[in-house]
Scaffold this motif. Structure first.
Motif, PDB file in Angstrom:
ATOM      1  N   PRO A 118      11.355  19.798   0.264  1.00 64.52           N
ATOM      2  CA  PRO A 118      10.289  19.964  -1.067  1.00 64.52           C
ATOM      3  C   PRO A 118      10.740  18.851  -2.013  1.00 64.52           C
ATOM      4  O   PRO A 118       9.978  18.364  -2.570  1.00 64.52           O
ATOM      5  CB  PRO A 118      10.575  21.449  -1.707  1.00 64.52           C
ATOM      6  N   PHE A 119      12.042  18.839  -2.353  1.00 61.84           N
ATOM      7  CA  PHE A 119      12.458  17.874  -3.397  1.00 61.84           C
ATOM      8  C   PHE A 119      12.333  16.295  -2.985  1.00 61.84           C
ATOM      9  O   PHE A 119      11.699  15.676  -3.618  1.00 61.84           O
ATOM     10  CB  PHE A 119      14.003  18.057  -3.912  1.00 61.84           C
ATOM     11  N   LEU A 120      12.634  16.019  -1.602  1.00 62.02           N
ATOM     12  CA  LEU A 120      12.553  14.504  -1.090  1.00 62.02           C
ATOM     13  C   LEU A 120      10.856  14.377  -1.025  1.00 62.02           C
ATOM     14  O   LEU A 120      10.640  13.286  -1.294  1.00 62.02           O
ATOM     15  CB  LEU A 120      13.139  14.774   0.250  1.00 62.02           C
ATOM     16  N   SER A 121      10.191  15.306  -0.680  1.00 63.42           N
ATOM     17  CA  SER A 121       8.622  15.020  -0.529  1.00 63.42           C
ATOM     18  C   SER A 121       8.021  14.706  -1.937  1.00 63.42           C
ATOM     19  O   SER A 121       7.467  13.672  -2.045  1.00 63.42           O
ATOM     20  CB  SER A 121       8.108  16.362  -0.012  1.00 63.42           C
ATOM     21  N   ARG A 122       8.529  15.383  -2.888  1.00 60.96           N
ATOM     22  CA  ARG A 122       7.976  15.047  -4.307  1.00 60.96           C
ATOM     23  C   ARG A 122       8.467  13.459  -4.740  1.00 60.96           C
ATOM     24  O   ARG A 122       7.626  13.068  -5.468  1.00 60.96           O
ATOM     25  CB  ARG A 122       8.434  16.164  -5.429  1.00 60.96           C
ATOM     26  N   SER A 123       9.735  13.475  -4.400  1.00 60.92           N
ATOM     27  CA  SER A 123      10.105  12.143  -5.008  1.00 60.92           C
ATOM     28  C   SER A 123       9.654  10.966  -4.178  1.00 60.92           C
ATOM     29  O   SER A 123       9.130  10.040  -4.819  1.00 60.92           O
ATOM     30  CB  SER A 123      11.809  12.096  -4.812  1.00 60.92           C
ATOM     31  N   LEU A 124       9.166  11.274  -2.885  1.00 64.16           N
ATOM     32  CA  LEU A 124       8.605   9.962  -2.110  1.00 64.16           C
ATOM     33  C   LEU A 124       7.302  10.194  -2.694  1.00 64.16           C
ATOM     34  O   LEU A 124       6.785   8.673  -2.591  1.00 64.16           O
ATOM     35  CB  LEU A 124       8.655  10.420  -0.595  1.00 64.16           C
ATOM     36  N   GLY A 125       6.648  11.175  -2.878  1.00 70.29           N
ATOM     37  CA  GLY A 125       5.344  10.905  -3.550  1.00 70.29           C
ATOM     38  C   GLY A 125       5.111  10.220  -4.558  1.00 70.29           C
ATOM     39  O   GLY A 125       4.192   9.476  -4.882  1.00 70.29           O
ATOM     40  N   ASN A 126       6.074  10.649  -5.708  1.00 72.02           N
ATOM     41  CA  ASN A 126       6.139  10.123  -7.031  1.00 72.02           C
ATOM     42  C   ASN A 126       6.255   8.647  -6.967  1.00 72.02           C
ATOM     43  O   ASN A 126       5.844   7.687  -7.708  1.00 72.02           O
ATOM     44  CB  ASN A 126       7.229  10.627  -7.833  1.00 72.02           C
ATOM     45  N   LEU A 127       7.168   8.051  -5.952  1.00 70.02           N
ATOM     46  CA  LEU A 127       7.593   6.700  -5.762  1.00 70.02           C
ATOM     47  C   LEU A 127       6.453   5.995  -4.556  1.00 70.02           C
ATOM     48  O   LEU A 127       6.473   4.573  -4.694  1.00 70.02           O
ATOM     49  CB  LEU A 127       8.599   6.441  -4.925  1.00 70.02           C
ATOM     50  N   GLU A 128       5.502   6.726  -4.315  1.00 68.51           N
ATOM     51  CA  GLU A 128       4.247   5.942  -3.574  1.00 68.51           C
ATOM     52  C   GLU A 128       5.088   5.500  -2.238  1.00 68.51           C
ATOM     53  O   GLU A 128       4.469   4.493  -1.837  1.00 68.51           O
ATOM     54  CB  GLU A 128       3.661   5.179  -4.136  1.00 68.51           C
ATOM     55  N   TRP A 129       6.083   6.092  -1.609  1.00 65.75           N
ATOM     56  CA  TRP A 129       6.626   5.731  -0.561  1.00 65.75           C
ATOM     57  C   TRP A 129       6.348   6.516   0.562  1.00 65.75           C
ATOM     58  O   TRP A 129       6.931   6.285   1.795  1.00 65.75           O
ATOM     59  CB  TRP A 129       8.163   5.674  -0.895  1.00 65.75           C
ATOM     60  N   ASP A 130       5.424   7.733   0.371  1.00 63.72           N
ATOM     61  CA  ASP A 130       5.098   8.549   1.592  1.00 63.72           C
ATOM     62  C   ASP A 130       3.941   8.037   2.181  1.00 63.72           C
ATOM     63  O   ASP A 130       3.388   8.658   3.217  1.00 63.72           O
ATOM     64  CB  ASP A 130       5.019  10.013   1.205  1.00 63.72           C
ATOM     65  N   GLY A 131       3.250   6.998   1.948  1.00 67.53           N
ATOM     66  CA  GLY A 131       2.132   6.635   2.676  1.00 67.53           C
ATOM     67  C   GLY A 131       0.882   7.291   2.223  1.00 67.53           C
ATOM     68  O   GLY A 131      -0.295   7.079   2.703  1.00 67.53           O
ATOM     69  N   SER A 132       0.830   8.031   1.210  1.00 68.34           N
ATOM     70  CA  SER A 132      -0.248   8.638   0.606  1.00 68.34           C
ATOM     71  C   SER A 132      -1.409   7.761  -0.050  1.00 68.34           C
ATOM     72  O   SER A 132      -0.943   6.872  -0.562  1.00 68.34           O
ATOM     73  CB  SER A 132      -0.041   9.840  -0.407  1.00 68.34           C
ATOM     74  N   LEU A 133      -2.657   8.171   0.159  1.00 70.93           N
ATOM     75  CA  LEU A 133      -3.373   7.399  -0.588  1.00 70.93           C
ATOM     76  C   LEU A 133      -3.427   7.679  -2.204  1.00 70.93           C
ATOM     77  O   LEU A 133      -3.543   8.900  -2.366  1.00 70.93           O
ATOM     78  CB  LEU A 133      -5.018   7.724  -0.124  1.00 70.93           C
TER      79      LEU A 133
END
Length: 272
Positions: free
Chosen positions: A245-260
């Motif tokens: 949960p915490f890592l997923s949120r951080s990656l999303g905020n940093l745009e490092w998770d490959g999300s559009l």
């Protein structure tokens, strides 16, 4: 008083240029620390799936998935690293007669009536593709992954540039930053042999050596590679999906998770 502080202009500019990196690094480290027990397998062993994407054959999340690695962690230690060709788990889908309907475009252009792992990164949103890939792996091999990481050949190139060449006894040649692109092209296209399933692909062989070397690096050596990892994450040469949960949120905020990311304009989707 600030005017009495003696700061050389070039030192200040150097600090200012590194500040955004430090802020992002601090954010991801804090998130990792909060998920550390689960992430590192202290409660139960965890598996990380690493996908090797070849951007020379462009696909929606970056490139064709030709091979993959599985890293298993328990009690904070790496207990195994396994590298394999993607066609092996795909073969298990055939053996087990598992059929997941593919996108219409794949059905039309590739004439395939089922979705294979090698084509499952068809959604440009990496977390969505990662979940699909995870689902297919679970059906094919009974393995499930809490974290899925995609890397492309830029990671290998940067690694070779930083830590030197790697000798591949299978091919009887040393691969370094200078010849990597040319040799990868040669072995994947010029020297390609149809139907040689027992012979691991060039990128699978090299990727396994790079991963083994990467995970055996000392902490100070990884530190010297930090700038390259940051650059690869920023350029989407590394994309990370996790259900932590915490890592997923951080990656999303940093745009490092490959999300559009939301945009008022349009996206252009190019698929080879």
């Amino acid at each position: 008083m600030i005017e009495n502080v003696d700061i050389k202009n070039n030192e200040f500019e150097n600090y200012k240029s590194k500040l955004p990196k430090l802020i992002k690094a601090n954010d991801i480290l804090l998130a990792s620390a909060r998920d550390a027990k689960e992430l590192l397998g202290f409660n139960e062993p965890k598996k990380i799936l690493i996908l090797f994407q070849n951007q020379a054959e462009i696909r929606p999340t970056g490139g064709f998935i030709g091979s993959y690695g599985v890293v298993e962690l328990a009690k904070g230690k790496i207990i195994s690293i396994r590298i394999d060709d993607i066609y092996n788990p795909d073969g298990q889908l055939d053996v087990k007669r598992i059929s997941v309907a593919p996108p219409e475009v794949i059905k039309f252009f590739l004439k395939e009536n089922k979705l294979y792992i090698r084509n499952a990164n068809f959604n440009s949103d990496f977390p969505t593709s990662a979940k699909e890939i995870n689902n297919l792996f679970e059906k094919a091999t009974n393995e499930s992954f809490q974290t899925v990481i995609a890397i492309d050949s830029s990671f290998i190139s940067k690694f070779l540039e930083k830590f030197g060449g790697i000798y591949l006894s299978t091919y009887q040649e040393e691969i370094n930053a200078g010849n990597f692109t040319e040799r990868a092209q040669f072995h994947s296209e010029v020297n390609y042999q149809e139907g040689v399933s027992e012979k691991k692909s060039f990128l699978t062989t090299l990727g396994s050596k790079v991963l083994e070397k990467f995970f055996s690096l000392k902490s100070e050596e990884i530190g010297t590679f930090a700038d390259s990892i940051y650059e690869l994450l920023e350029n989407k040469d590394i994309q990370i999906y996790t259900n932590m949960p915490f890592l997923s949120r951080s990656l999303g905020n940093l745009e490092w998770d490959g999300s559009l990311v939301p945009t008022k304009g349009d996206y252009l989707k190019i698929v080879n």
